[in-house]
Design a protein around this motif. Structure first.
Motif, short mmCIF file in Angstrom:
data_model
loop_
_atom_site.label_atom_id
_atom_site.label_comp_id
_atom_site.label_asym_id
_atom_site.label_seq_id
_atom_site.Cartn_x
_atom_site.Cartn_y
_atom_site.Cartn_z
N ARG A 4 0.85 -1.19 0.00
CA ARG A 4 0.00 0.00 0.00
C ARG A 4 0.88 1.24 0.00
N PRO A 5 0.41 2.34 -0.60
CA PRO A 5 1.21 3.56 -0.63
C PRO A 5 1.45 4.07 0.78
N SER A 27 11.64 0.94 15.33
CA SER A 27 10.36 0.45 15.85
C SER A 27 9.57 1.58 16.51
N HIS A 28 10.26 2.44 17.26
CA HIS A 28 9.59 3.57 17.90
C HIS A 28 9.03 4.53 16.86
N VAL A 29 9.81 4.79 15.81
CA VAL A 29 9.36 5.71 14.77
C VAL A 29 8.15 5.12 14.04
N GLU A 35 3.60 4.22 10.20
CA GLU A 35 4.11 3.79 8.90
C GLU A 35 5.05 2.61 9.09
N ARG A 36 4.84 1.55 8.30
CA ARG A 36 5.68 0.35 8.42
C ARG A 36 7.04 0.52 7.74
N GLY A 55 14.73 7.05 7.57
CA GLY A 55 13.90 7.23 6.38
C GLY A 55 12.51 6.66 6.61
N ILE A 56 11.50 7.40 6.17
CA ILE A 56 10.09 6.98 6.31
C ILE A 56 9.49 6.89 4.92
#
Length: 311
Positions: A4-5, A27-29, A35-36, A55-56
């Motif tokens: 998924r986007p 994991s905290h972020v 966001e996975r 990076g997200i």
């Protein structure tokens, strides 16, 4: 099944606290921003604190492109003992007397000045260096001895901050090349001085162009979530060190389909260097990293959702 986007894509800098692994920070972020797809660049040891670039979303694709060639650290070297891990996490494996003159600032400054330059450095036994597919720390925990090859690194600067004679410590600011182990610097310096040493505290003060001033804490992120991450996003083009080529609306469809576009002009004037890479930007977001071939730009990577934060 297609992924998924991402809700949004951005690079952020986190001030990692002591006691967490770099993966723990990821994991905290993930939980904070919902966001996975989250990753990090430039691992910090659990005991270390400071700058960790994260990076997200689609910005995870940038992590392998970040050079971050120079790293800054404030380290505390404790004289008089060497440990199994070359830091305070390990067991003391050897001790030595510390002469009073080593606890004088003038002597400490002169010894640090001698560190500056290129050096062949052997990584710590407890490190992520891989030998024949085996991590050094796995071998060390199993009681095995791995032959770790020396690696050429550069110490650009080593400056004394303070000496604590009672604690027998030097606090030092270091500017080093990527891949340098501060624990190895302390270990080798202690052996050379005959007093032995290890790192008792370590804080990364910068990673490439990213400094502590750009960081958010995990507490702030837990409270502010995705909105705060977007507000504090790093400029991806600046972090990559790439010149910006702004797109007009008519070029966007060509870029998204990977069709060549004119080299054009850079944001601050001039044209892209032949063979050079540029950051393609539209609407304040990084949408591609392209390379100049002849009079045109060709696609290396595209980010259809756009990576936020370009200023």
């Amino acid at each position: 099944m297609s992924r998924r986007p991402s809700a949004f894509s951005a690079l952020i800098a986190v001030d990692k606290p002591a006691g967490l692994t770099s993966h723990d920070v990821v994991s905290h972020v993930r939980r904070a921003v919902g966001e996975r797809r989250v990753g990090h660049a430039g691992t910090l040891d659990p005991a270390a604190t400071g700058v960790l670039v994260v990076g997200i979303g689609q910005a995870t694709k940038l992590l392998g492109l970040l050079t971050l060639d120079r790293k800054g650290y404030r380290a505390t070297f404790r004289l008089g003992a060497e440990t199994t891990t070359d830091d305070a996490e390990g067991e003391v494996c050897a001790t030595a007397d510390v002469s009073p003159e080593l606890l004088e600032a003038s002597r400490a400054k002169s010894e640090l000045a001698r560190l500056v330059g290129e050096v062949d450095q052997v990584p710590p036994r407890f490190s992520a260096v891989s030998v024949n597919g085996r991590r050094a720390y796995d071998a060390a925990r199993a009681g095995e001895e791995l032959e770790l090859a020396a690696r050429r690194v550069t110490i650009h600067d080593a400056r004394l901050v303070s000496v604590d004679a009672e604690e027998r410590t030097w606090t030092v600011d270091l500017d080093v090349s990527k891949g340098t182990y501060v624990r190895s610097i302390a270990r080798d310096l202690g052996r050379e001085l005959g007093c032995l040493a290890h790192v008792s505290e370590l804080r990364r003060t910068f990673s490439g162009p990213v400094s502590l001033d750009a960081c958010v804490s995990l507490g702030e992120l837990a409270e502010g979530g995705a909105e705060l991450a977007r507000e504090r996003a790093l400029d991806p083009a600046a972090t990559l060190g790439l010149p910006v080529r702004d797109l007009c609306l008519d070029e966007v469809a060509d870029v998204m389909n990977g069709r060549r576009i004119p080299a054009g002009e850079l944001r601050w004037g001039g044209s892209p260097e032949p063979g050079g890479r540029v950051a393609l930007v539209f609407g304040g977001a990084l949408v591609g990293i392209w390379r100049r071939e002849g009079a045109r730009l060709v696609c290396e990577s595209n980010f259809p959702q756009g990576i936020e934060g370009v200023r």
